[in-house]
Design a protein around this motif. Structure first.
Motif, PDB file in Angstrom:
ATOM      1  N   ILE A 108      10.054  81.150 -18.420  1.00 42.28           N
ATOM      2  CA  ILE A 108       8.925  80.222 -18.653  1.00 42.28           C
ATOM      3  C   ILE A 108       9.328  79.157 -19.678  1.00 42.28           C
ATOM      4  N   LYS A 109      10.139  79.585 -20.651  1.00 43.06           N
ATOM      5  CA  LYS A 109      10.584  78.599 -21.661  1.00 43.06           C
ATOM      6  C   LYS A 109      11.494  77.548 -21.023  1.00 43.06           C
ATOM      7  N   ILE A 110      12.268  77.960 -19.996  1.00 41.67           N
ATOM      8  CA  ILE A 110      13.212  77.022 -19.365  1.00 41.67           C
ATOM      9  C   ILE A 110      12.480  76.105 -18.372  1.00 41.67           C
ATOM     10  N   ILE A 111      11.559  76.689 -17.581  1.00 39.26           N
ATOM     11  CA  ILE A 111      10.815  75.875 -16.593  1.00 39.26           C
ATOM     12  C   ILE A 111       9.305  76.057 -16.798  1.00 39.26           C
ATOM     13  N   PRO A 112       8.782  75.404 -17.842  1.00 33.61           N
ATOM     14  CA  PRO A 112       7.364  75.621 -18.162  1.00 33.61           C
ATOM     15  C   PRO A 112       6.400  75.133 -17.071  1.00 33.61           C
ATOM     16  N   GLY A 113       6.874  74.220 -16.184  1.00 32.75           N
ATOM     17  CA  GLY A 113       5.992  73.713 -15.116  1.00 32.75           C
ATOM     18  C   GLY A 113       4.955  72.757 -15.662  1.00 32.75           C
TER      19      GLY A 113
END
Ligand code: PRT
Ligand code: ZN
Length: 292
Positions: free
Chosen positions: A236-241
């Protein structure tokens, strides 16, 4: 011939040249339907109150500034050179180039002050003049209408000030880009009066929202991957969206599927980080529109 509709918005785009195709592509990706047969004078959109006028790019800022049209798509370089009083609505992410001062290989130019007393040929006399003035350089501007790159070999000037994109034209003429004056890309511009007109503004905003969503989508990819549940927080930290990634449990061990979006510019860095975090089966697909 069908007449321009007085209530429709009018947008001027380049009839032929470097920005023509991409301008049309942007408008059609924004969902506008129109015929472009031979780009005669103008096209009427079938599904939006907009007429598209095909003109020379140099005329676009003045047509927008004097209200002949409400909107235009043109290079920032043309706006800077004409010092146009138009409102920049959006950078369009194509037509990238830079204005450079370029000098022949045999001319030893290291510092800006080395330009003193030289003759510089350009089709951008205003931009060049401003740059020289800002840097307190006394050089002579030779204003030309085109083919600036051959001016040094014809002894018309010592160096040139011109638009560069790949750099091939300079190279083929034994010139080196030395001082960058500005970077440019295509922009959507608007007539300030049209923005003050309530009904026009409403349609300009509708069109702008569509154009922004096309540009945003082009800069963004949709990404799907599988990951062990214990890696969720890290991923989630890498691809928070946009808000947060979609997380779907899988019917296999403690694996989950995660869906999100990632910016094109940092795409490969993100993929490397995801793999390190344990992501597998990574799928990436283009996004057609992105409405936020
Ligand atoms: O006929 P019309 O007046 O409409 O077109 P035009 O011939 O005046 O313009 P056009 O189509 O050449 O350029 C339109 C816009 O494209 C410019 O205003 C810039 O914003 C943008 N653009 C992007 C460029 C270039 N790249 C470019 N490379 N404009 C011009 N060039 C020329 C430059 O002047 C030089 O002669 O290309 C040559 C250098 O290219 P490279 O790739 O060899 O570096
Ligand atoms: Zn032109």
């Amino acid at each position: 011939m069908e007449k321009l509709n007085g209530n429709n918005l009018k947008i001027a785009i380049q009839q032929k040249g470097r920005l023509a195709e991409k301008s049309l592509e942007l408008l059609s990706l924004a969902g506008l339907e129109f015929e472009t047969y031979k780009r005669r004078l103008y096209s009427r959109c079938r599904n939006f109150p907009l007429d598209i006028l095909y003109v020379r790019d140099d005329n676009i800022p003045e047509y927008v500034a004097d209200g002949t049209v409400d909107l235009g798509i043109v290079g920032e370089d043309v706006i800077f050179e004409q010092q146009s009083k138009v409102k920049n609505l959006e950078k369009l992410n194509f037509g990238y180039c830079s204005l450079f001062i370029a000098c022949p290989d045999n001319l030893d130019i290291k510092n800006i002050s080395d330009l003193n007393n030289l003759k510089i040929a350009s089709t951008y006399p205003n931009c060049l003049g401003d740059f020289l003035e800002k840097n307190k350089i006394k050089a002579k501007t030779i204003e030309l209408a085109g083919s600036v790159e051959i001016a040094p070999s014809l002894n018309v000037a010592d160096c040139i000030c011109d638009i560069v994109s790949t750099g091939n034209t300079l190279k083929n003429n034994g010139l080196n880009p030395i001082f960058k004056i500005f970077e440019s890309q295509a922009v959507l511009i608007a007539d300030k009066n049209s923005l003050n007109n309530k009904s026009k503004k409403k349609n300009i905003d509708r069109l702008l929202m569509r154009i922004k969503s096309v540009i945003k989508a082009k800069k963004t990819k949709y990404i799907m991957l599988n990951a062990p549940a214990k890696s969720i927080e890290e991923i989630i930290k890498i691809i928070p969206g946009i808000d947060s990634p979609t997380i779907i449990p899988l019917n296999k061990g403690d694996l989950v599927a995660m869906h999100s979006v990632v910016e094109e510019e940092i795409f490969w860095e993100v993929i490397e980080k995801l793999k390190k975090a344990g992501a597998t089966g990574i799928l990436v697909s283009p996004i057609e529109k992105m409405i936020i």
